[in-house]
Design a protein around this motif. Sequence first.
Motif, PDB file in Angstrom:
ATOM      1  N   TYR A   1       0.819  -1.216   0.000  1.00 55.10           N
ATOM      2  CA  TYR A   1       0.000   0.000   0.000  1.00 55.10           C
ATOM      3  C   TYR A   1       0.853   1.266   0.000  1.00 55.10           C
ATOM      4  N   VAL A   2       2.092   1.156  -0.368  1.00 55.19           N
ATOM      5  CA  VAL A   2       2.936   2.365  -0.435  1.00 55.19           C
ATOM      6  C   VAL A   2       2.744   3.001  -1.798  1.00 55.19           C
ATOM      7  N   THR A   3       2.001   4.104  -1.833  1.00 54.62           N
ATOM      8  CA  THR A   3       1.760   4.760  -3.125  1.00 54.62           C
ATOM      9  C   THR A   3       1.693   6.294  -3.059  1.00 54.62           C
ATOM     10  N   ALA A   4       1.616   6.853  -1.887  1.00 53.02           N
ATOM     11  CA  ALA A   4       1.394   8.303  -1.837  1.00 53.02           C
ATOM     12  C   ALA A   4       2.688   9.095  -1.945  1.00 53.02           C
ATOM     13  N   VAL A   5       2.523  10.377  -2.225  1.00 48.98           N
ATOM     14  CA  VAL A   5       3.678  11.214  -2.520  1.00 48.98           C
ATOM     15  C   VAL A   5       3.788  12.385  -1.549  1.00 48.98           C
ATOM     16  N   PRO A   6       4.896  12.548  -0.863  1.00 50.10           N
ATOM     17  CA  PRO A   6       5.064  13.740  -0.033  1.00 50.10           C
ATOM     18  C   PRO A   6       5.523  14.912  -0.901  1.00 50.10           C
ATOM     19  N   ASN A   7       5.309  16.105  -0.449  1.00 53.98           N
ATOM     20  CA  ASN A   7       5.769  17.231  -1.273  1.00 53.98           C
ATOM     21  C   ASN A   7       6.943  17.984  -0.657  1.00 53.98           C
TER      22      ASN A   7
ATOM     23  N   VAL B   1       3.822 -10.162   7.509  1.00 53.03           N
ATOM     24  CA  VAL B   1       2.608  -9.532   8.018  1.00 53.03           C
ATOM     25  C   VAL B   1       1.609  -9.420   6.872  1.00 53.03           C
ATOM     26  N   GLN B   2       0.382  -9.765   7.128  1.00 53.53           N
ATOM     27  CA  GLN B   2      -0.659  -9.561   6.117  1.00 53.53           C
ATOM     28  C   GLN B   2      -1.124  -8.124   6.223  1.00 53.53           C
ATOM     29  N   GLN B   3      -0.641  -7.289   5.309  1.00 49.89           N
ATOM     30  CA  GLN B   3      -0.927  -5.863   5.444  1.00 49.89           C
ATOM     31  C   GLN B   3      -2.285  -5.549   4.829  1.00 49.89           C
ATOM     32  N   SER B   4      -3.075  -4.748   5.519  1.00 53.03           N
ATOM     33  CA  SER B   4      -4.385  -4.410   4.972  1.00 53.03           C
ATOM     34  C   SER B   4      -4.535  -2.907   4.825  1.00 53.03           C
ATOM     35  N   GLY B   5      -3.530  -2.178   5.115  1.00 57.18           N
ATOM     36  CA  GLY B   5      -3.530  -0.733   4.954  1.00 57.18           C
ATOM     37  C   GLY B   5      -2.149  -0.242   5.306  1.00 57.18           C
ATOM     38  N   ILE B   6      -1.902   1.065   5.105  1.00 53.57           N
ATOM     39  CA  ILE B   6      -0.529   1.531   5.303  1.00 53.57           C
ATOM     40  C   ILE B   6      -0.085   1.416   6.766  1.00 53.57           C
TER      41      ILE B   6
ATOM     42  N   LEU C   1       1.458  -2.175  19.249  1.00 50.09           N
ATOM     43  CA  LEU C   1       2.452  -1.175  19.643  1.00 50.09           C
ATOM     44  C   LEU C   1       1.767   0.107  20.125  1.00 50.09           C
ATOM     45  N   GLN C   2       0.712   0.511  19.377  1.00 52.05           N
ATOM     46  CA  GLN C   2       0.009   1.746  19.755  1.00 52.05           C
ATOM     47  C   GLN C   2      -0.558   1.631  21.176  1.00 52.05           C
ATOM     48  N   LYS C   3      -1.065   0.462  21.515  1.00 52.60           N
ATOM     49  CA  LYS C   3      -1.650   0.256  22.843  1.00 52.60           C
ATOM     50  C   LYS C   3      -0.604   0.512  23.939  1.00 52.60           C
ATOM     51  N   GLU C   4       0.583  -0.004  23.743  1.00 44.55           N
ATOM     52  CA  GLU C   4       1.623   0.158  24.775  1.00 44.55           C
ATOM     53  C   GLU C   4       2.168   1.586  24.789  1.00 44.55           C
ATOM     54  N   ILE C   5       2.192   2.219  23.614  1.00 46.99           N
ATOM     55  CA  ILE C   5       2.613   3.628  23.538  1.00 46.99           C
ATOM     56  C   ILE C   5       1.614   4.483  24.313  1.00 46.99           C
ATOM     57  N   ASP C   6       0.336   4.204  24.086  1.00 47.37           N
ATOM     58  CA  ASP C   6      -0.713   4.963  24.772  1.00 47.37           C
ATOM     59  C   ASP C   6      -0.663   4.725  26.281  1.00 47.37           C
ATOM     60  N   ALA C   7      -0.308   3.488  26.653  1.00 49.45           N
ATOM     61  CA  ALA C   7      -0.236   3.192  28.089  1.00 49.45           C
ATOM     62  C   ALA C   7       0.820   4.059  28.772  1.00 49.45           C
ATOM     63  N   LEU C   8       1.804   4.502  27.999  1.00 48.14           N
ATOM     64  CA  LEU C   8       2.842   5.379  28.573  1.00 48.14           C
ATOM     65  C   LEU C   8       2.567   6.853  28.292  1.00 48.14           C
ATOM     66  N   ASP C   9       1.399   7.127  27.690  1.00 53.50           N
ATOM     67  CA  ASP C   9       1.004   8.503  27.356  1.00 53.50           C
ATOM     68  C   ASP C   9       2.019   9.202  26.465  1.00 53.50           C
ATOM     69  N   LEU C  10       2.579   8.484  25.524  1.00 56.63           N
ATOM     70  CA  LEU C  10       3.572   9.117  24.655  1.00 56.63           C
ATOM     71  C   LEU C  10       2.879   9.805  23.481  1.00 56.63           C
ATOM     72  N   PRO C  11       3.408  10.924  23.028  1.00 57.61           N
ATOM     73  CA  PRO C  11       2.785  11.637  21.902  1.00 57.61           C
ATOM     74  C   PRO C  11       3.207  11.020  20.569  1.00 57.61           C
ATOM     75  N   VAL C  12       2.843   9.779  20.356  1.00 55.34           N
ATOM     76  CA  VAL C  12       3.314   9.053  19.169  1.00 55.34           C
ATOM     77  C   VAL C  12       2.162   8.286  18.531  1.00 55.34           C
ATOM     78  N   LYS C  13       2.006   8.452  17.187  1.00 56.21           N
ATOM     79  CA  LYS C  13       0.987   7.697  16.449  1.00 56.21           C
ATOM     80  C   LYS C  13       1.681   6.778  15.465  1.00 56.21           C
ATOM     81  N   VAL C  14       1.354   5.491  15.517  1.00 59.80           N
ATOM     82  CA  VAL C  14       1.945   4.564  14.544  1.00 59.80           C
ATOM     83  C   VAL C  14       1.277   4.829  13.195  1.00 59.80           C
ATOM     84  N   ALA C  15       2.041   5.422  12.273  1.00 62.83           N
ATOM     85  CA  ALA C  15       1.438   5.900  11.027  1.00 62.83           C
ATOM     86  C   ALA C  15       1.681   4.975   9.841  1.00 62.83           C
ATOM     87  N   ALA C  16       2.742   4.162   9.899  1.00 63.51           N
ATOM     88  CA  ALA C  16       3.030   3.303   8.745  1.00 63.51           C
ATOM     89  C   ALA C  16       3.677   2.011   9.201  1.00 63.51           C
ATOM     90  N   LEU C  17       3.303   0.941   8.546  1.00 65.50           N
ATOM     91  CA  LEU C  17       3.895  -0.368   8.820  1.00 65.50           C
ATOM     92  C   LEU C  17       4.796  -0.710   7.632  1.00 65.50           C
TER      93      LEU C  17
END
Length: 715
Positions: A212-218, A323-328, A354-370
């Motif tokens: 699912y890697v197809t988008a373009v940054p500017n 990993v069976q990827q179903s989205g980015i 991973l997001q669950k454990e990040i949230d458990a530590l209240d970190l300002p981090v969003k898992v955005a891409a696999l």
Amino acid sequence: MCGPKDPKARGTKLEAASHPARLLLPSPPLSVTLATRHHRSASDPTVPSRPTSLSRAAARRGREDEELPFLQALHAKPARFLFPSLKAYELPSSTTLLTTALLLFLLFASQLILIPRLAPYFRQPIQPPLFCPAPVSNPFLQQLYCRAPDHRVGTLYGSSQNSMALAAAAERVAAEFEYSAQDVNRGVQEFMREMDEGLGKQGATMSQIPTYVTAVPNGTEKGLYMAVDLGGTNFRVCSIQLHGNSTFSLTQSKVKIPQELMVAKTSKELFAFLAKQIETFLKTHHNDHYVNHVEKRRRKGSLFEGTHDEEVFHLGFTFSFPVQQSGINKGTLIRWTKGFDIKDTIGKDVCALLQKEIDALDLPVKVAALVNDTVGTLMARSYTSPGKTGTLLGAIFGTGTNGAYVEKLARVTKLKKVGAGKQDVDDSTGEMIINTEWGSFDNHLSVLPNTPYDKSLDAESNNPGIQMFEKRVSGMFLGEILRRALVGLIKDPSVPLFSDEHSNQNDVHSTTNIHDNSPLWSQWALDTSFLSIASADNTAGLKNTRQTLDSDYGVSAPSAEDAEAVRLIASAVGKRAARLSAVAIAAVILSTGKLQHPTDIATTNNATLEVNEDEVVDVGVDGSLVEFYPNFEEFIREALREVEGIGKEGERRVRIGIAKDGSGVGAALIALVADRAMRASSSPNASSAAAGAGGLAGFFTQFLSDLNRNLRVRV
Ligand code: BGC
């Protein structure tokens, strides 16, 4: 090939030039004179090919008798010519001068123009020693001997019966790892078949996972992005700072994964550890940002409430397992590999874990891409590779092995079958990066070699019947294959390996002995780096190999003959791995037709290349094996030349380049892509703006040029 490259000819010309008086001679013409002199010095054993002035004088004296009368006259009256009158210099005829000028010009032109151009055609990737006294008739073994670094092969074996028995046993075992040209070609055909199968259906041997890697940054985004990399023995955390003007800088840290977490009872234990490392990294490298966020959260009482998007780190998660990827940023674990084994992770979304454990530590981090490490390698290599042709394949030959390549979207027919709709797949580029998961190629063993050592290794592994290609190719397993082969010989009473038979040659201790607690007796305890040490050993009597056996593997005082035997088998295991690697690379090149259409993927760089850069097929690689195992790339190339449809011509056009730390850098880059895609999808004109025209070629061109070339790495 003579001419300027021939030292004798060069010596002759220099000599002639340093005696200008000889140009006065009316006949024979200069070229004939030079040829005559060349012939003489070559045939006269007293004259060295590059004569010094002293030896030249001596040789001249010795030759005077046989020389032509006019030469004798010259030698008899040197003063006249050492201090010639001006008039004497005016004597050369215009023909002589013209001939000389022409010769000098040709010499110059060939140095400047011809040689650099012709060099690649003459260059052989492998330079076997000129003299190779290989004692065997099997070409596979012969090559192993001949490729051995500077060391007279066979000289370490003595002539006693025991010595000969050891040599014969080592050769017999090494020959079991032979993987012929015919095997390579059969392997390529089956690999291509399994690639097609994987593109068409779920659950095939080779997973062929759409990324699912197809988008373009500017390149105008501001803020901090993060990447983490879990894939082997270490966990890496890095942050990438976008400056908003297409430049960025990268900071990274690394920690070893504790062995017990690799086989933990629950996913939580591992993922909580990973989140903790992210927290430590933030506190160490982005403390202000971290503290601000925590204070703000305390005031607001919720993690993201009141937090602006740019204050949250978008994280690219390099997770180098199938990993069976179903989205980015979505994907469920198919199976663990490389010694990891945590049952309850299978089938779960690793980003969510991973997001669950990040949230458990209240970190300002969003898992955005696999991201798989091969995809990161492909991105990073495409970013750095010279020339305007984009990278076709990113491959890892390290602890594990795998490859990701650029595929035509139309060929990924299973996307429709799994119900991936327009909202999931951006089809405007017409291409998508596919993670092959080739470690599981030919799990059913229809074409892979299967020695007794491969069989027992697999049977005693934690995933029998799985990752069969990886188990013959990657660093996690090669040491164990060698260990099993050596133990087989040690246990055979007719083979005098490490038997103290040759203790008179030991210079460390006097008695050869394998300690009870030697790592040779323990599964996985022989490190693949030992294969590199043995295969590269060019010390007298293979001292490096013997010392490593002594210091690291509990074999005290092994003899030179023991080391000779060990090295032959180690080289055979490594060479087979390289030839199998070539099967995967060749299959991707042939199935994508990139030798016919190499310029489908473009980048913007334009460095000079040895072959027409339009014809280059670029492959990015990373991993300890390809980086450190001696001759790994050369062995791959040799096998590529043997593949029908590639051959010598095609192999010359395959450019293999290291994409060091590609997985970390690549993940950070994909986090940018994901962030941009997320922002785009929340804006009304999102989807059409996301990809831009021009296929994945356009994707790379715009993506990579937008990011500009200002990567600074701090460790
Ligand atoms: C994994 C792949 C990974 C490769 C290299 C394999 O064991 O299945 O996902 O890319 O190792 O790290």
